[in-house]
Design a protein around this motif. Structure first.
Motif, mmCIF file in Angstrom:
data_model
loop_
_atom_site.group_PDB
_atom_site.id
_atom_site.type_symbol
_atom_site.label_atom_id
_atom_site.label_comp_id
_atom_site.label_asym_id
_atom_site.label_seq_id
_atom_site.Cartn_x
_atom_site.Cartn_y
_atom_site.Cartn_z
ATOM 1 N N UNK A 1 11.977 4.196 24.696
ATOM 2 C CA UNK A 1 11.061 5.205 24.154
ATOM 3 C C UNK A 1 10.016 4.570 23.250
ATOM 4 N N UNK A 2 10.414 3.544 22.512
ATOM 5 C CA UNK A 2 9.448 2.833 21.669
ATOM 6 C C UNK A 2 8.387 2.175 22.537
ATOM 7 N N UNK A 3 8.807 1.482 23.597
ATOM 8 C CA UNK A 3 7.848 0.814 24.483
ATOM 9 C C UNK A 3 6.896 1.822 25.101
ATOM 10 N N UNK A 4 7.421 2.952 25.560
ATOM 11 C CA UNK A 4 6.560 3.955 26.187
ATOM 12 C C UNK A 4 5.532 4.480 25.195
ATOM 13 N N UNK A 5 5.975 4.776 23.980
ATOM 14 C CA UNK A 5 5.063 5.318 22.975
ATOM 15 C C UNK A 5 3.981 4.299 22.626
ATOM 16 N N UNK A 6 4.365 3.037 22.485
ATOM 17 C CA UNK A 6 3.397 2.012 22.128
ATOM 18 C C UNK A 6 2.405 1.769 23.270
ATOM 19 N N UNK A 7 2.895 1.593 24.490
ATOM 20 C CA UNK A 7 2.008 1.306 25.614
ATOM 21 C C UNK A 7 1.030 2.447 25.858
ATOM 22 N N UNK B 1 0.865 -1.170 0.000
ATOM 23 C CA UNK B 1 0.000 0.000 0.000
ATOM 24 C C UNK B 1 0.908 1.228 0.000
ATOM 25 N N UNK B 2 0.388 2.403 -0.360
ATOM 26 C CA UNK B 2 1.266 3.573 -0.468
ATOM 27 C C UNK B 2 1.899 3.958 0.863
ATOM 28 N N UNK B 3 3.101 4.498 0.787
ATOM 29 C CA UNK B 3 3.756 5.046 1.973
ATOM 30 C C UNK B 3 3.012 6.315 2.377
ATOM 31 N N UNK B 4 2.525 6.402 3.620
ATOM 32 C CA UNK B 4 1.794 7.608 4.024
ATOM 33 C C UNK B 4 2.722 8.801 4.177
ATOM 34 N N UNK B 5 2.140 9.990 4.102
ATOM 35 C CA UNK B 5 2.925 11.218 4.246
ATOM 36 C C UNK B 5 3.371 11.430 5.689
ATOM 37 N N UNK B 6 2.637 10.872 6.626
ATOM 38 C CA UNK B 6 2.979 10.989 8.049
ATOM 39 C C UNK B 6 2.612 9.687 8.749
ATOM 40 N N UNK B 7 3.107 9.516 9.953
ATOM 41 C CA UNK B 7 2.798 8.307 10.712
ATOM 42 C C UNK B 7 1.295 8.243 10.951
ATOM 43 N N UNK B 8 0.637 7.156 10.572
ATOM 44 C CA UNK B 8 -0.811 7.057 10.774
ATOM 45 C C UNK B 8 -1.184 7.138 12.247
ATOM 46 N N UNK B 9 -2.438 7.485 12.473
ATOM 47 C CA UNK B 9 -2.931 7.570 13.845
ATOM 48 C C UNK B 9 -2.775 6.221 14.542
ATOM 49 N N UNK B 10 -2.479 6.271 15.836
ATOM 50 C CA UNK B 10 -2.364 5.092 16.702
ATOM 51 C C UNK B 10 -1.345 4.092 16.148
ATOM 52 N N UNK B 11 -0.257 4.628 15.621
ATOM 53 C CA UNK B 11 0.798 3.804 15.036
ATOM 54 C C UNK B 11 2.153 4.211 15.589
ATOM 55 N N UNK B 12 3.048 3.235 15.643
ATOM 56 C CA UNK B 12 4.455 3.469 15.976
ATOM 57 C C UNK B 12 5.288 2.809 14.891
#
Length: 312
Positions: free
Chosen positions: A295-301, A157-168
């Motif tokens: 930081x990844x874990x914190x953002x995801x949780x 699927x196309x690469x989005x212009x920004x990180x999609x909502x509720x995504x890491x």
């Protein structure tokens, strides 16, 4: 564009999504081929456990011979479950259900394993019938490739212009490979174990890996990107002869070249080779050390709802 139209139909409610009674975390990638979803899922299982969750996994079980729903057990043949779901069951030590219908797999997982309070959907980014609470987008060093959708390029699927909502975003690479903001995974070899010890649940040991230095080794890898595995073995000081195989190779026959005494494989290969089949050849399993920054874990949780026994 079909992918955009399909997403719009789900967003408008024309196509129906199904929501579970527990959170759903999807792991997937935009680019075809192995970007590192399985090691990411294993690392997420560990991270969720540290945060107090009891995860379970659902998957389609790519490459298996059956489309039936399977509650994967440690002795389930890889041909029935798929190699990656069996690896997740063995290494992750969590319930795993596979089915062509991911909604059916998720419902079966909850019904058969009521202790599961969060569902990890392996390789489910493009499967929108099952509602999700958060998602992890995994990229390797290829990024978005040439930027074209399949079949002209590698994108699902196309690469989005920004990180999609509720995504890491997680980069399984030395540096970010797209303009999207994300985190760098840590990837290396944790060590090795004999095939028999690996099947018995023994942890891989760096000493075992180091003891293989100076010994002629056939390195077999039935994975999407075997060169990455071969490079890590050489970085560990091993003298290897490369033996790349097709992704999801079934190992129905162990066709090593004559005179082979020692073979080293990935864990994805090991799930398809029982120790009693090894014969006189010594087979070793090299395991990954894969993780991500705090930081990844914190953002995801932070994207997940509060656990049931906590207050918001």
């Amino acid at each position: 564009m079909l992918a955009a139209l399909r997403r719009a139909l789900y967003r408008l409610g024309v196509l129906r999504t199904h929501r579970l009674d527990v959170p759903v975390l999807v792991v997937g990638n935009l680019i075809a081929g192995g970007a590192g979803k399985t090691p990411t899922t294993l690392a997420l299982i560990a991270a969720l456990r540290r945060a107090g969750w009891q995860p379970g996994v659902i998957s389609r079980g790519h490459g298996r011979r059956s489309q039936d729903l399977v509650d994967v057990e440690p002795d389930t043949p890889a041909a029935t479950s798929g190699d990656e779901p069996l690896l997740l069951r063995l290494r992750g030590r969590v319930p795993v259900c596979v089915a062509a219908d991911r909604v059916a797999a998720a419902r079966a997982l909850r019904r058969r394993h009521p202790e599961v309070d969060i569902v990890l959907c392996d390789d489910g980014l493009q499967h929108l019938r099952l509602a999700r609470d958060a998602q992890v987008l995994v990229f390797d060093e290829r990024g978005a490739g040439n930027g074209w959708l399949q079949p002209a390029g590698p994108l699902r699927e196309p690469l989005p212009a920004r990180v999609p909502a509720r995504s890491v975003v997680l980069y399984n690479a030395a540096r970010p490979s797209t303009p999207l903001s994300g985190h760098l995974a840590r990837r290396g070899l944790a060590g090795a174990a004999s095939l028999a010890d690996w099947w018995a649940g023994a942890a891989p040991r760096r000493e075992t890996l180091a003891a293989l230095r100076g010994r002629p080794l056939l390195a077999a890898a039935g994975v999407a990107r075997p060169q990455r595995f071969f490079a890590m073995l050489r970085e560990a000081g091993l003298d290897i002869v490369e033996h790349p195989l097709p992704d999801h190779h079934d190992y129905a026959a162990l066709a090593w070249p004559d005179g082979t005494s020692d073979v080293i494989v990935t864990e994805k290969d090991a799930v398809k080779i029982r120790p009693e089949r090894a014969g006189a050849v010594r087979i070793w399993v090299a395991a990954l050390d894969f993780g991500f920054p705090a930081a990844f874990e914190r953002e995801l949780l932070a994207l997940l709802p509060p656990r049931p026994h906590t207050t918001a």
